[in-house]
Design an enzyme around this catalytic site. Structure first.
Site, short mmCIF file in Angstrom:
data_model
loop_
_atom_site.label_atom_id
_atom_site.label_comp_id
_atom_site.label_asym_id
_atom_site.label_seq_id
_atom_site.Cartn_x
_atom_site.Cartn_y
_atom_site.Cartn_z
N ASP A 1 -8.57 93.74 111.00
CA ASP A 1 -8.46 93.68 112.45
C ASP A 1 -7.03 93.63 112.95
OD1 ASP A 1 -11.19 93.66 113.03
OD2 ASP A 1 -11.33 91.57 112.43
N HIS B 1 -9.20 85.85 105.25
CA HIS B 1 -10.52 86.46 105.00
C HIS B 1 -11.23 85.61 103.97
CE1 HIS B 1 -13.59 89.37 103.98
NE2 HIS B 1 -13.29 89.95 105.12
N1 ACO Z 1 -4.38 81.00 110.72
C1 ACO Z 1 -4.00 79.79 110.26
N2 ACO Z 1 -4.61 79.14 109.24
C2 ACO Z 1 -5.66 79.74 108.69
C3 ACO Z 1 -6.13 80.99 109.11
C4 ACO Z 1 -5.45 81.65 110.16
N3 ACO Z 1 -5.82 82.84 110.61
N4 ACO Z 1 -7.20 81.34 108.37
C5 ACO Z 1 -7.42 80.34 107.52
N5 ACO Z 1 -6.47 79.36 107.69
C6 ACO Z 1 -6.33 78.13 106.91
C7 ACO Z 1 -7.36 77.09 107.31
O1 ACO Z 1 -6.88 76.25 108.33
C8 ACO Z 1 -7.56 76.38 106.00
O2 ACO Z 1 -6.45 75.51 105.81
P1 ACO Z 1 -6.63 74.09 105.02
O3 ACO Z 1 -7.02 74.48 103.62
O4 ACO Z 1 -5.33 73.42 105.14
O5 ACO Z 1 -7.74 73.37 105.75
C9 ACO Z 1 -7.44 77.48 104.95
O6 ACO Z 1 -6.60 78.48 105.56
C10 ACO Z 1 -8.76 78.11 104.55
O7 ACO Z 1 -9.41 78.53 105.73
P2 ACO Z 1 -10.98 78.56 105.93
O8 ACO Z 1 -11.28 78.41 107.37
O9 ACO Z 1 -11.61 77.60 104.97
O10 ACO Z 1 -11.31 80.02 105.43
P3 ACO Z 1 -12.65 80.79 105.72
O11 ACO Z 1 -12.88 81.65 104.55
O12 ACO Z 1 -13.74 79.85 106.10
O13 ACO Z 1 -12.33 81.66 107.02
C11 ACO Z 1 -11.64 83.38 108.45
C12 ACO Z 1 -12.02 83.00 107.02
C13 ACO Z 1 -12.75 82.98 109.44
C14 ACO Z 1 -11.49 84.90 108.52
C15 ACO Z 1 -10.32 82.68 108.83
O14 ACO Z 1 -9.30 83.10 107.95
C16 ACO Z 1 -9.90 82.95 110.28
O15 ACO Z 1 -10.33 82.22 111.18
N6 ACO Z 1 -9.06 84.00 110.55
C17 ACO Z 1 -8.70 84.36 111.89
C18 ACO Z 1 -9.78 85.18 112.55
C19 ACO Z 1 -9.87 86.58 111.99
O16 ACO Z 1 -8.89 87.28 111.81
N7 ACO Z 1 -11.13 87.00 111.73
C20 ACO Z 1 -11.41 88.34 111.19
C21 ACO Z 1 -11.93 88.24 109.81
S1 ACO Z 1 -12.09 89.80 109.08
C22 ACO Z 1 -13.52 90.41 109.71
O17 ACO Z 1 -14.41 89.78 110.14
C23 ACO Z 1 -13.57 91.84 109.67
#
Ligand code: ACO
Length: 436
Positions: A364, A307
């Site tokens: 979720d 998140h």
């Molecule tokens: N699985 C694997 N790796 C992940 C995940 C994940 N679900 N989420 C983040 N990471 C990693 C990224 O690859 C990144 O790694 P790095 O630092 O080595 O490059 C690091 O964690 C940070 O991730 P970001 O993408 O910069 O985080 P951001 O805050 O932009 O994204 C998000 C947040 C979109 C929710 C992301 O965690 C994600 O894609 N999760 C999966 C989708 C999901 O569950 N969405 C629901 C969100 S809650 C909502 O909307 C109610």
């Protein structure tokens, strides 16, 4: 007035910017005068460090896992209030009195019917249309029936406008589902509560009457409350941005629905279930998907984890996780996906990749399993999220249109394209039949 200032030095010249402090002690540098003073702007792609507004609605502390609506902890709200009372709290800032609740509830009933002409719109959608696309289109279409619901000509009472939307939204969602099943629509009833009415419109049929289970109604209330607002998330920001152009409220909310439909946002609840099913089908599926999620060459992400704000347990996920097991037991349902979800979360909590990045299960992750248990079809999961988020969108829109410093949202950019150059001569036309 701020009593502290941040100093910024550029080419030997120092500029001062006020530090603004929120009610929970959070600080922010007010850079609204930056360009005027320095000729420069800030660059912050994806708004990772940008506060876009002042707000009194929802407070989140992502490091501590805190979520409060109008100052009240989410854990207390789910125990004490219904979804309708929570909607009132978000829109008005106070828990409704007995009298206010009665008025609100009357307005919800009076406004629950969809204009009959709109019922025919459903006939034009293909059977396989995703209900989120149908929802966005139908809500947008409401602006043709109620054209005067915008910030400038908001003549109507805000209660009437918002309850109409909250009530009709539920009717549209249920009708969209019935249409996708090829079944006759079920009209709202005046004698049912908000959630019971929705469930009845979804599942009642002339050949199989639906029995309303208070346990399911209470679970649905809880899920909607947990999704009701989450400050400046992607869809809420879409609502504020579109609304800032003084667009009709219904068209504005339609933008929010579209933003929410993405798998990185509200669409994640459906994606989680898809993922759990795939894991279930594969031997060693959990390890396989954990490896995929950690592989930098694989775009796959573990759905339902991570998140932008929470770097610890999502308080909403904590509440849902407890209920997930309880409701499945109560309904006498065994879901292999729950066992997989539990093990997956357990493994994530012990894995350095996820620990070091602060990746925990989000709201979720478990909600889909509960929706499945109470009979909501998978393609309606994100619609359920939207139903819950609606009061949040409305209250944020209302706060935006009523704020003193309201302006159209219009960020700037740093141009990194071609420098000035002459337009080359176009190639000679060889075939005049083309429409150049
Ligand atoms: N699985 C694997 N790796 C992940 C995940 C994940 N679900 N989420 C983040 N990471 C990693 C990224 O690859 C990144 O790694 P790095 O630092 O080595 O490059 C690091 O964690 C940070 O991730 P970001 O993408 O910069 O985080 P951001 O805050 O932009 O994204 C998000 C947040 C979109 C929710 C992301 O965690 C994600 O894609 N999760 C999966 C989708 C999901 O569950 N969405 C629901 C969100 S809650 C909502 O909307 C109610």
């Amino acid at each position: 007035m701020p009593n502290e200032y941040a100093e910024l030095s550029i080419n030997g010249k120092t500029y001062k910017f006020p530090i603004m402090t929120g009610s929970e002690g959070e600080n922010a540098i007010d850079i609204s005068g930056l360009r005027k003073k320095t000729g420069m702007i800030t660059i912050d792609p994806s708004f990772m460090n940008t506060g876009s507004c002042y707000s009194k609605i929802t407070y989140i502390d992502g490091e501590k896992g805190i979520l409060r609506y109008r100052g009240i902890p989410i854990e207390q709200i789910v125990e004490k209030l219904s979804f309708v009372e929570t909607a009132y709290l978000l829109v008005h800032g106070t828990v409704p009195t007995h009298k206010q609740r009665k008025t609100y509830s009357r307005l919800l009933t009076e406004n629950s019917l969809l204009h009959e002409d709109m019922r025919h719109f459903f006939d034009g959608f293909p059977r396989g249309a995703h209900p989120m696309s149908t929802m966005a289109t139908m809500v947008n279409a409401l602006s043709t029936f109620y054209p005067n619901v915008d910030s400038l000509s908001l003549k109507e009472d805000i209660d009437k406008t918002t309850t109409r939307l909250i009530s009709i939204f539920r009717t549209i969602a249920a009708f969209a589902y019935k249409k996708s099943k090829g079944q006759p629509v079920v009209y709202p009833r005046h004698d049912l509560s908000y959630c019971a009415n929705f469930l009845n419109m979804m599942f009642d049929s002339p050949v199989k009457p639906y029995e309303i289970d208070p346990e399911i109604v209470s679970m649905m209330n809880k899920l909607l409350i947990l999704h009701a607002d989450h400050e400046q998330n992607c869809s809420t920001t879409a609502v504020r941005v579109i609304g800032s152009a003084q667009v009709n409220l219904y068209a504005t909310i339609s933008a929010g629905i579209n933003a929410l439909s993405g798998p990185l946002h509200g669409g994640a609840n459906q994606a989680v279930l898809d993922m759990l099913k795939k894991i279930n089908r594969k031997k060693g599926g959990i390890q396989l998907y954990l490896d995929k999620a950690k592989d930098k060459n694989d775009p796959f992400r573990l759905m339902g984890f991570g998140h932008r704000l929470y770097k610890t347990f999502d308080p909403r996920a904590k509440i849902i996780k407890k209920d997930c097991r309880r409701i499945l037991e109560k309904l006498g349902k065994k879901d292999p996906l729950l066992a997989i979800a539990m093990e997956l979360e357990d493994r994530v909590l012990k894995d350095d990749y996820f620990i070091s990045r602060g990746l925990y299960a989000n709201v979720d992750f478990y909600s889909g399993i509960i929706y499945r248990a109470i009979g909501i079809p998978e393609n309606m999961f994100t619609v359920m999220f939207a139903l819950g988020r609606l009061p949040g969108w409305i209250s944020q829109w209302q706060e935006m249109i009523r704020s003193d410093n309201r302006k159209i949202v219009r960020p700037r950019q740093l141009y990194i394209g071609e420098k000035l150059r002459d337009c080359p001569e176009p190639p000679e036309l060889l075939d005049v039949s083309y429409n150049y």
